[in-house]
Design an enzyme around this catalytic site. Structure first.
Site: not given
Ligand code: THU
Length: 162
Positions: A63-65, A74, A76, A113, A116
């Site tokens: 994941n990259i925020e 996300c 995935e 989620c 995804c």
């Molecule tokens: N996130 C994912 O990368 N995959 C998931 O299946 C659930 C959520 C990430 C998004 C965000 O960066 C962090 O997790 C918190 O929601």
């Protein structure tokens, strides 16, 4: 008249990664590796994903925020889009996902989620085979879904577009 119906959602649960078949265990190990690269300064929830393609190549994602929250992505989708960009047309076989956090023990499987899952639907259709989805926390049991339908009932299908 109202007909009551039920959706059945079959999946397997393995007590730990060690019980997975070797190819699946390897993919999950790679997902754990990918989670180390997560850029998650806001949630501190570090997610890793690994995609196995039909040609045997494994593509990783994390994941990259972003300070503008919706701009992040996300793990995935990073993995799936990266695989589609690097190996266009190559069918997908399996996707593993995991997460860790410095503030909380993640001992339950991380379920992808909805956004995804919608991408997984399209990937599975393009791949013309079931997509095997493996979910784990940082430790603990692994849930295995053989095909996206168990994770995403009543999917939106492009055939409706006409
Ligand atoms: N996130 C994912 O990368 N995959 C998931 O299946 C659930 C959520 C990430 C998004 C965000 O960066 C962090 O997790 C918190 O929601």
């Amino acid at each position: 008249m109202i007909t009551k119906k039920q959706f059945v959602c079959p999946y397997e649960v393995y007590d730990s990664m060690d019980e997975l078949q070797p190819q699946d265990a390897e993919l999950m190990r790679k997902a754990h590796e990918a989670a180390r690269n997560a850029y998650a300064p806001y949630s501190k929830f570090h997610v890793g994903a690994a995609v196995r393609l039909a040609n045997g190549v494994v593509v990783l994602g994390n994941n990259i925020e972003n300070a503008a929250y919706p701009s992040g992505l996300c793990a995935e989708r990073v993995a799936m889009f990266s695989a589609m960009a690097q190996y266009p047309g190559e069918p997908f076989e399996a996707l593993a996902v995991t997460a860790w956090s410095a503030t909380k023990a993640i001992e339950e499987p991380v379920a992808p989620c909805g956004a995804c899952r919608q991408v997984m639907v399209e990937v599975e259709q393009a791949s013309k085979r079931p997509l095997r989805v493996l979910c784990q926390g940082d430790t603990g049991p692994v849930m295995v879904f053989d095909g996206i339908e168990s994770l995403m009932p009543f999917i939106f299908l492009d055939k409706l577009l006409g």
